[in-house]
Design a protein around this motif. Structure first.
Motif, short mmCIF file in Angstrom:
data_model
loop_
_atom_site.label_atom_id
_atom_site.label_comp_id
_atom_site.label_asym_id
_atom_site.label_seq_id
_atom_site.Cartn_x
_atom_site.Cartn_y
_atom_site.Cartn_z
N PRO A 41 -8.27 11.34 42.07
CA PRO A 41 -8.31 10.70 41.62
C PRO A 41 -8.57 9.85 40.20
N ARG A 42 -8.37 8.67 40.97
CA ARG A 42 -8.34 7.75 40.47
C ARG A 42 -10.05 6.94 39.50
N ILE A 43 -10.74 8.17 40.43
CA ILE A 43 -12.22 8.08 39.90
C ILE A 43 -12.69 8.22 38.87
N HIS A 44 -13.02 7.94 37.75
CA HIS A 44 -12.73 8.17 36.01
C HIS A 44 -13.55 9.38 36.13
N ALA A 45 -13.97 9.70 34.42
CA ALA A 45 -14.00 11.27 34.14
C ALA A 45 -16.19 11.43 34.11
N GLU A 46 -16.52 9.72 33.68
CA GLU A 46 -17.64 10.02 33.43
C GLU A 46 -18.49 9.56 34.94
N ALA A 47 -17.69 9.12 35.93
CA ALA A 47 -18.54 8.00 36.80
C ALA A 47 -19.85 9.27 37.52
N ILE A 48 -20.60 8.43 37.52
CA ILE A 48 -22.47 9.29 38.06
C ILE A 48 -22.30 8.94 40.13
N PRO A 49 -22.93 9.82 40.29
CA PRO A 49 -22.81 10.13 41.85
C PRO A 49 -22.63 8.62 42.54
N PRO A 50 -23.91 7.44 42.22
CA PRO A 50 -23.72 6.18 43.20
C PRO A 50 -22.25 5.71 43.40
N GLU A 51 -21.67 6.09 41.99
CA GLU A 51 -19.58 5.54 42.20
C GLU A 51 -19.45 5.99 42.54
N ILE A 52 -18.98 7.16 42.64
CA ILE A 52 -18.32 7.68 44.04
C ILE A 52 -18.90 7.64 45.18
N GLY A 53 -20.54 7.91 45.56
CA GLY A 53 -20.51 7.63 47.13
C GLY A 53 -20.65 6.59 47.53
N ARG A 54 -20.48 5.44 46.06
CA ARG A 54 -20.21 3.48 46.81
C ARG A 54 -17.99 3.91 46.81
N GLU A 55 -17.80 4.96 46.74
CA GLU A 55 -16.37 4.88 47.25
C GLU A 55 -16.21 5.08 48.72
N ALA A 56 -17.12 6.19 48.25
CA ALA A 56 -17.12 7.07 50.19
C ALA A 56 -17.44 5.68 51.02
N TYR A 57 -18.41 5.61 50.87
CA TYR A 57 -19.02 4.45 51.83
C TYR A 57 -17.88 2.82 51.79
N ARG A 58 -17.22 2.77 51.45
CA ARG A 58 -16.36 1.65 51.07
C ARG A 58 -14.83 1.48 51.67
#
Lengths: 299, 299
Positions: A41-58
């Motif tokens: 829910p904290r990831i903004h609506a227009e986030a592209i895959p590498p942005e979300i992937g970055r959070e996963a790997y973080r």
């Protein structure tokens, strides 16, 4: 490229795959999955895959305390790729179109997955890959832009693949800046990986300033953005960089294998397709025509 | 069966698949995925897959306002299955071992997926399915327990499959209680689906009292639990019921196709295996031996 619905389960798959590769215990992996779910829910609506992937790997790094889980594998990949360097150079030297062969080799470098496929028979598989027709082939436009370019930005993808990139850079015969990630993220190439591949001999190595597994411009350093905006040609390797730059209005050429079904659909090719594609939002002066690739010349 | 790590991405896949089947708009599906991710920390550590799946489908209903998305499909499945009922009865009548044929038909009923595979050629595919050897075959123990049983609990899985269950129940020649879900969950059979399949003619239909896509005993009604604890034989259909009952100490036989890789691994068979398996934690009086199934008799 936007984040498609099917990307969501894939992030969970990636967390499991990477954590298992790191021998993380099951309870910790479960904790990472739950924490990642909670972070959505904290990831903004227009986030592209590498942005979300970055959070996963973080989260993987945070929960395990391991900052660069692929460090050893990256070294091994580069060493293995370097052992093929002389043969690849021979292929280029003996080919009818050196540049085209080097482009194919660079795309093949994006195919090879040393991690998942440790007994990869590069000799054998390269022959297959290099004879496989490109699913999208904008070589004519690529040649046109390259011929007129003074300075080129080459955005790297994975360690090991860097050696295949080097072979292409050596054929470009231009001033090249080679951009790597700033901090460890999956097996993406860092400064040291580029050095290990010998890129420093033929290009200036810079950091993009980011630890995302792709080029997200608003996370990149000012220095990188200055280069990105001033060069005459940008070569973008791999899926992560495509996801970040596919809608850009700069003269970008994407070199990749469409390994994932979502990206293949976004590009409009079958999964597994080999791609040399110009950016759709940049007005290139040359239109592709359907003449056979053998008749296209870069001269 | 515990929730394995690989179940997590699968829940996200299921949300996407079901929502797309319902023609839910992409933004709403995204909202459901994010809400489900956010709910993961609230799910207790020992939750089994149907408990987590229940939360996923609850969110789909909550966000879309549609309580029974599979209602129409369930009706269609039952009607389609009923059209094959006479032929299936003929198969049983002409087989050497009527009960074994009926068991195979009931397992085949768990295989058929009318939703994903609408042009399913039941005539043709049934012949293949019914000749496919069972990956686990505890028919001998099944016959032994059945022979001595006075009352049987038959726990249903999907609508449509209910018709195939009816054929098995008709061969049992015992007092059978047929348990369905209390409230809509995926395409699981409800009271009406059992009625539509004609189960009321040969068994007492009861509700398990739950809306989970599997039998989670602590969510079931007292009435169901009373039956569950008093019967002499329990026939459990499908994956969801297996997930809920696999560790139980009651005389359960699981009839299913191991469609999912995680369940196949848990059982110890290849994905796609057809299963007739006794509960591992109940001390059945008969040991299986490796004699060919043709030589096993239920007499």
């Amino acid at each position: 490229m936007r984040t498609y619905l099917d990307c969501y389960p894939c992030f969970f798959h990636q967390i499991i795959g990477t954590s298992r590769m790191m021998n993380v215990d099951e309870q910790t992996i479960r904790d990472i999955l739950v924490a990642f779910g909670q972070s959505l829910p904290r990831i903004h609506a227009e986030a592209i895959p590498p942005e979300i992937g970055r959070e996963a790997y973080r989260l993987i790094s945070e929960k395990t305390g391991i900052l660069d889980p692929y460090a050893k594998l990256k070294k091994e990949c580069t060493q293995q790729a370097l052992s093929f360097y002389p043969k690849l150079k021979e292929r280029v030297a003996s080919s009818q179109d050196r540049l085209l062969e080097a482009v194919r080799i660079a795309i093949a470098g994006n195919v090879i997955d040393f991690g998942a496929n440790a007994d990869f028979d590069l000799d054998k598989d390269l022959a297959v890959l290099l004879s496989q027709p490109l699913a999208i082939n904008h070589y004519r436009a690529f040649c046109h832009v390259l011929k007129r370019a003074r300075k080129i930005l080459f955005i790297a993808d994975n360690a090991g693949e860097t050696v295949f990139d080097r072979i292409l850079i050596e054929e470009l015969e231009k001033q090249v800046v080679y951009a790597v990630r700033e901090k460890p993220i999956i097996n993406d190439a860092l400064y040291q990986d580029a050095l290990d591949a010998g890129i420093d001999k033929i290009a200036e190595i810079v950091s993009s300033g980011t630890d995302a597994p792709g080029t997200i411009l608003n996370l990149c350093s000012d220095h990188f953005l200055e280069i990105y905006r001033s060069v005459d040609l940008i070569i973008s390797k791999g899926q992560g960089n495509y996801e970040g730059l596919s809608d850009e209005t700069r003269p970008v050429f994407f070199l990749l294998k469409a390994k994932c079904a979502v990206i293949a659909r976004d590009i409009g090719v079958k999964q597994g397709g080999l791609i040399l594609m110009k950016a759709k939002n940049y007005d290139f002066p040359v239109r592709e025509n359907p003449i056979p690739i053998e008749e296209v010349s870069c001269e």
